[in-house]
Write an enzyme that holds these catalytic residues in place. Structure first.
Site: not given
Lengths: 376, 376
Positions: B93-97, B147, B190, B217, B267, B305, B307, B310, B336
Site C-alpha cells: 500500500d502507499s502508506g496513505g491510509f 492517496d 475515490q 474509500g 486484502d 477443510c 488445512c 483441520c 485455517h
C-alpha cells in the site's frame, strides 16, 4: 504394540554411550535430547517441525496436563499422541517436581501431595498411584515413577529422609504401574550430593526393577561443577543395560558434560524458552538477537546450521521481527535452538561411534571459546 | 524480469470475473485474496505455509515498514521478498491510509503528510514522491499510488476536495514511479458514496493511466449495504482489461459480494487477526474456539477443510491451546482462516469459469444459514 521396549547399547567411548531405545512408536537414538511439550505443545512449534529437527521423543508434563485440559479429557480424545498430533514416543514426568514448585497450598504426606491448582484453585492429589493412573490416561510411552525431588541444599539427614520417601514411592509406583507391554517405567535415583545415599538409592531401585533409571535431584541450583561431581559417580551406579536419564538438563555444555559421564537422555525448556526471549544457541556461543548490532547483519544465526531459520533468514530479519514482537520470531528462534540441540546430540552420537568423543568435546569447547565452528 | 506485467481476463459470469495477472514473480489467479504481512511477516505464519494455503500474493504495509525496520535497511538486505523469504508477488500500500489512522501529530498539506512515528516519535514525511521511493526500495511488485482515503461519512464538498487531492497525488505518483518494467502501479478511485465523483475519479485515473485500479474509500465504516451500493456501479467505471482491487475487504460475505460486483483483488487482516483472537471462519459460519462447548469436541474446525489445523487437530485441542495461551493456537487458527479464504477464492474462480457463480453464491449463503457445507 507387541514389540518390547528395549535398550540397545551400540558403542561406548570412555563413560559416554551411544545406543537406541526401541519402542512401539519408533526408535529413540541416544544420547537423546527431549524437547519439552508442557501443555501438549512444544511452544511455538508444529509437531512436524519438532520431528524435522531430529527429535525422536518429547516430554510432557503430568502436572500441567492433569490440570488443563485434564487427563480424562485427553484419554477421551484418544490419548496425548493423538491429541497433540505427535506419533513418536512421549515421556511424561510424574508431576512430583512441578507440584512442589508450582502448586498452591501443597501438603506432603506419606500418601502423596495434596494441593490446589495454580490455574483455577481446584483441589487435587498426586500420589504414586494417581500419577501412574494419569500417565496411563495420557498414553505415555515412558512413565516416570512418582518421587520427591530433594531440594538443594539439603543436609544429609534431610536428603536421606527425602530419598527414602522417594524409594517407598518408587515401589508403590512400580506396583501401580503393573504390566503394560510396550510401555516403560523409569525409577528415579535421589540422594542429593551424598555418594552413599546415591548408591543406596540405586540399589533400592534396582531391587524394585525398572526399564530405565533417572538421575534426579540435580539441576536444582547446585551449579555445573557440583552437578558434574555427582555425575562422576552416580550414573555408574545404575544398570549399564538400561537407559540413564538426567532430568531437566540443560545448557549445551551441561549436556556435553553429562554425556561424557554416561547419561543417555535429557530434557530441558532452555532451547524453547530461550528462543522466545531472543537467545539463540550457536556453534560460536549464544547470540542475543535483540542486540542492536544485529540490525544490519545479513548473516544467518549460525553459518553451519541447516534449520529453516538459518537457511532463509538473516540476523537482521530475526532482529526486526523480535523487536516488533512478531510471533514468527518465537517460531524461528525456537526452531533454530531445537535444531542446534539435535545437531549437538547427533554430533555426539557420531563421535562416540568413532571413539572420538574426547576430540568432539575439545572441539566443542574450543569453538565456543575461539569463535570457530567445530564439527558438531 | 523482462516479462511484462499483464492481466488476462479468462471468464466472466455476470459482473464476476476470473482472470490472471502475469508477473515476473509468478501468476496471481483472480479473484485473489491477499493475506496481510504488515511488518514483513504474515503474523503467526511461515511464508511457505502462507504459500501452501494457495496465496499467490501478499500485501505489505509501507507505513509500518518505513518506520521499522526502515525501507533503506530492507533495500540493503536485498528487498522485502528476500528479507521476509517470500518469492511470489508482493503488493504494497502507499502508506496513505495508515499514516492518517496510526501516526501522531500528522499534518496534511498539498505536498503530503508530515507525521511522527507511533513506534518511536521520530519525524517523517509521506508524499507521492516519497511513497514511490519507499515502495521501490521495498521491491514491491504492485505499487499503490499515494492517496487520501476519504473518511466516512463525508459531505459531497469534503469528499470532492479529498478526491481531487488524491487525483493530483495520483498524477504525481505516476510521474514519480516512472518506467519500471515488471513492476505495476495501481491508481485508486475515490469519491466516497457519490456516484458522480466516482465517475470523475475513474476518468481522471484512466487519463493518467495505470496498470490496475483500486476502489478506495470503502470498508471504512459505511457498512456492507452501502459498500455494495457503491460496488454496484464503481468497478464498472474502471477499465475492464485491468485488475480491480477493493482495499481492506473483508468478511467472507463481503468478499463474495465484491466478486459478484466485478472485483478481482482484495486484502484484509481479518483472517489473521481473527485467528489470533480465537475466531475461525468455516463453511458453517464463525466458530469461536474459546467457547466451553468445544472443550470435548473431537471434530475438526471444518469437516471439509484440508488445512493442517483441520486435518490433524480437534476443536478440543484448539480450545485447550487457545485457553492455555499457547502460540500454536495462533499458528493453527491463522493457518485455517487463510486456507478457508483461499478455498473461498478458488471456489469462486471455478464457479465463474463454469458460469455458475450465482449458484455458488446461493450455496455459500445457504450453507452458512443452514449449517450445511456448500461446495466451495
Amino acid at each position: 504394540m507387541a514389540r518390547p521396549f528395549r535398550f540397545q547399547l551400540e558403542a561406548t567411548d570412555g563413560a559416554a554411550r551411544r545406543g537406541a531405545i526401541e519402542t512401539p512408536r519408533g526408535t529413540i537414538r541416544t544420547p537423546a535430547f527431549m524437547p519439552v511439550g508442557t501443555a501438549a505443545t512444544v511452544k511455538a512449534m508444529l509437531p512436524e517441525s519438532v520431528a524435522a529437527t531430529g527429535a525422536d521423543i518429547l516430554l510432557g508434563n503430568t502436572y500441567h496436563l492433569m490440570l488443563r485440559p485434564g487427563a480424562e479429557r485427553i484419554a477421551r480424545m484418544g490419548g496425548l499422541h493423538s491429541f497433540m498430533n505427535w506419533d513418536r514416543p512421549i515421556l511424561t514426568d510424574s508431576g512430583g517436581f512441578q507440584v512442589m514448585s508450582l502448586a498452591e497450598l501443597r501438603k506432603l504426606t506419606e500418601e502423596g501431595v495434596r494441593f490446589r491448582s495454580h490455574v483455577d484453585g481446584s483441589r487435587h492429589m498426586l500420589s504414586p498411584e494417581s500419577s501412574m493412573e494419569i500417565q496411563r490416561l495420557l498414553g505415555s510411552d515412558i512413565v516416570m515413577a512418582f518421587d520427591e525431588c530433594t531440594p538443594y541444599p539439603a543436609d544429609a539427614a534431610t536428603a536421606r529422609s527425602s530419598m527414602e520417601l522417594s524409594m517407598r514411592w518408587a515401589a508403590r509406583s512400580r506396583a501401580a504401574f503393573g504390566d503394560r507391554p510396550g510401555h516403560a517405567l523409569f525409577g528415579i535415583q535421589q540422594g542429593s550430593v551424598f555418594r552413599d545415599q546415591r548408591a543406596e538409592s540405586a540399589e533400592r531401585l534396582i531391587e524394585i526393577g525398572f526399564d530405565g533409571y533417572a538421575v534426579g535431584g540435580l539441576a536444582v541450583g547446585e551449579g555445573q561443577e557440583r552437578m558434574f561431581e555427582v555425575l562422576d559417580y552416580a550414573p555408574a551406579m545404575l544398570p549399564a543395560d538400561r537407559p540413564r536419564y538426567l532430568m531437566g538438563v540443560g545448557k549445551p555444555d551441561d549436556i556435553v558434560g553429562a554425556v561424557a559421564r554416561g547419561i543417555d537422555m535429557m530434557d530441558c525448556v532452555l532451547p524453547t524458552r530461550s528462543g522466545r526471549t531472543g537467545q539463540a544457541f550457536t556453534r560460536r556461543g549464544v547470540v542475543n538477537i535483540k542486540n542492536a548490532r544485529h540490525a544490519d547483519d545479513p548473516r544467518p544465526l549460525d553459518e553451519a546450521c541447516a534449520c529453516p531459520a538459518c537457511r532463509a533468514y538473516s540476523r537482521a530479519y530475526l532482529h526486526h521481527v523480535f523487536r516488533a514482537g512478531e510471533i514468527i520470531a518465537s517460531m524461528l528462534m525456537t526452531w533454530h535452538n531445537l535444531h542446534y540441540y539435535q545437531d549437538l546430540m547427533a554430533g555426539m552420537r557420531a563421535a562416540i561411534s568413532k571413539g572420538r568423543f574426547a576430540e568432539f568435546e575439545a572441539a566443542f569447547h574450543a569453538g565456543r571459546a575461539e569463535g570457530d565452528i567445530p564439527p558438531l
